[in-house]
Write an enzyme that holds these catalytic residues in place. Structure first.
Site, mmCIF file in Angstrom:
data_model
loop_
_atom_site.group_PDB
_atom_site.id
_atom_site.type_symbol
_atom_site.label_atom_id
_atom_site.label_comp_id
_atom_site.label_asym_id
_atom_site.label_seq_id
_atom_site.Cartn_x
_atom_site.Cartn_y
_atom_site.Cartn_z
ATOM 1 N N LYS A 16 0.808 -1.223 0.000
ATOM 2 C CA LYS A 16 0.000 0.000 0.000
ATOM 3 C C LYS A 16 0.845 1.278 0.000
ATOM 4 O O LYS A 16 0.549 2.232 -0.726
ATOM 5 C CB LYS A 16 -0.926 -0.027 1.219
ATOM 6 C CG LYS A 16 -1.951 1.090 1.259
ATOM 7 C CD LYS A 16 -3.003 0.831 2.314
ATOM 8 C CE LYS A 16 -2.478 0.890 3.739
ATOM 9 N NZ LYS A 16 -1.933 -0.383 4.252
ATOM 10 N N THR A 17 1.902 1.293 0.806
ATOM 11 C CA THR A 17 2.742 2.496 0.873
ATOM 12 C C THR A 17 3.480 2.723 -0.434
ATOM 13 O O THR A 17 3.602 3.865 -0.900
ATOM 14 C CB THR A 17 3.740 2.376 2.041
ATOM 15 O OG1 THR A 17 3.005 2.291 3.272
ATOM 16 C CG2 THR A 17 4.662 3.585 2.106
ATOM 17 N N LYS A 38 -0.910 10.309 6.598
ATOM 18 C CA LYS A 38 -0.971 9.008 7.271
ATOM 19 C C LYS A 38 -1.663 9.245 8.607
ATOM 20 O O LYS A 38 -1.049 9.741 9.554
ATOM 21 C CB LYS A 38 0.437 8.447 7.489
ATOM 22 C CG LYS A 38 0.461 7.067 8.141
ATOM 23 C CD LYS A 38 0.003 5.975 7.192
ATOM 24 C CE LYS A 38 0.120 4.597 7.830
ATOM 25 N NZ LYS A 38 -0.264 3.514 6.901
ATOM 26 N N THR A 42 1.387 2.678 13.068
ATOM 27 C CA THR A 42 1.573 1.748 14.182
ATOM 28 C C THR A 42 2.841 0.937 13.988
ATOM 29 O O THR A 42 3.341 0.770 12.874
ATOM 30 C CB THR A 42 0.380 0.787 14.320
ATOM 31 O OG1 THR A 42 0.313 -0.058 13.168
ATOM 32 C CG2 THR A 42 -0.930 1.550 14.459
ATOM 33 N N GLU A 111 -3.480 7.650 3.307
ATOM 34 C CA GLU A 111 -3.132 6.229 3.365
ATOM 35 C C GLU A 111 -3.596 5.611 4.675
ATOM 36 O O GLU A 111 -3.177 6.020 5.753
ATOM 37 C CB GLU A 111 -1.622 6.016 3.223
ATOM 38 C CG GLU A 111 -1.259 4.544 3.183
ATOM 39 C CD GLU A 111 0.230 4.276 3.293
ATOM 40 O OE1 GLU A 111 0.590 3.127 3.617
ATOM 41 O OE2 GLU A 111 1.023 5.200 3.070
ATOM 42 N N GLY A 114 -3.667 -0.890 7.157
ATOM 43 C CA GLY A 114 -4.252 -2.191 6.877
ATOM 44 C C GLY A 114 -5.474 -2.075 5.977
ATOM 45 O O GLY A 114 -5.469 -1.350 4.994
ATOM 46 N N GLY A 172 -0.590 -4.374 -5.613
ATOM 47 C CA GLY A 172 0.486 -3.721 -4.893
ATOM 48 C C GLY A 172 1.862 -4.312 -5.102
ATOM 49 O O GLY A 172 2.865 -3.627 -4.881
ATOM 50 N N SER A 173 1.948 -5.568 -5.508
ATOM 51 C CA SER A 173 3.255 -6.202 -5.709
ATOM 52 C C SER A 173 3.105 -7.316 -6.737
ATOM 53 O O SER A 173 2.846 -8.466 -6.388
ATOM 54 C CB SER A 173 3.791 -6.758 -4.378
ATOM 55 O OG SER A 173 5.070 -7.316 -4.540
ATOM 56 N N GLY A 204 9.230 -5.494 -5.335
ATOM 57 C CA GLY A 204 10.560 -4.953 -5.120
ATOM 58 C C GLY A 204 10.739 -3.513 -5.545
ATOM 59 O O GLY A 204 11.844 -2.966 -5.428
#
Length: 240
Positions: A16-17, A38, A42, A111, A114, A172-173, A204
């Site tokens: 997500k980030t 943000k 956490t 953002e 979770g 996301g990846s 990556g």
């Protein structure tokens, strides 16, 4: 007022980030001023760089970063706040901060922590409540592999049940060597969730040097996110 876009994942640790940073970088390349908010960070000590700082590192120092609350344990914000004895965060505070940033920026990215329905306070408020107050659409970040169809469909259903707008889905990846499930999910996600695919960020990518990240980011995202990525072309590249 600027455009405000809420970024929510279908879970944790799914990119997500990095997606938020890619959206910020693409918008910046298109000449837009960007801020990232943000609400709750956490699982980090006070002196550690958080997700907002990571977005700035990747997307560039021109991005404005704001973090509202930080809790040391890697838990849902409400639980982390109670265990640490710190104040929880209300949707109104998130909306007020995003609105303030929107007065001086073209795009504000909010953002979440979770998934969409992770609790922020004792009353059970979530990122969805902040999105409602802002009247902002939500970008859903999802993983590529097994389980993503159900999680993404549930997130889309939760948004619709609350009368909220879902902009679309970004993977996301995306694996360098996707397995059969990932390739099939690529084709099935729009049908199952009812949301368009708006991008796929290669796995990556967050480890790239920032200048390479910024140069590559528009190619990972669709024109709706200031990029050049094409879902149709990508599906042809990775047939199920």
């Amino acid at each position: 007022m600027a455009e405000v876009l809420v970024v929510s994942g279908t879970g944790t640790e799914i990119g997500k980030t990095v997606v938020t940073a890619a959206v910020a970088a693409s918008a910046g390349a298109a000449g837009r001023s960007v801020a990232v908010l943000k609400p709750a960070q956490t699982g980090m000590a006070p002196d550690e760089p958080g997700d907002a700082a990571e977005v700035v590192r990747l997307a560039g120092p021109s991005v404005t970063a704001l973090e509202l609350a930080r809790y040391p344990e890697p838990l849902a914000p409400d639980t982390a706040a109670r265990r640490s004895g710190l104040a929880t965060l209300s949707p109104a505070a998130v909306a007020e901060a995003a609105t303030r940033l929107a007065r001086t920026h073209d795009l504000v990215l909010v953002e979440g922590a979770g998934g969409l329905l992770v609790r922020f306070d004792e009353a059970g408020h979530t990122l969805a409540d902040a999105a409602r107050l802002l009247g902002a659409p939500t970008l859903v970040v999802a993983p590529a592999g097994l389980g993503t169809l159900n999680a993404t469909a549930l997130t889309a259903e939760a948004l619709r049940a609350r009368g909220l707008t879902a902009l679309g889905v970004v993977i996301g990846s995306w694996p360098a060597a996707p397995d059969l499930a990932s390739r099939c999910n690529l084709a099935d996600l729009p049908e199952v969730s009812g949301l368009p695919l708006l991008g796929a960020v290669p796995e990556g990518s967050g480890a790239l040097p920032p200048d390479r990240f910024r140069a590559a980011a528009p190619a990972w995202l669709s024109p709706a996110l200031s990029g050049t990525w094409s879902a149709a072309a990508f599906l042809t590249t990775w047939p199920a």
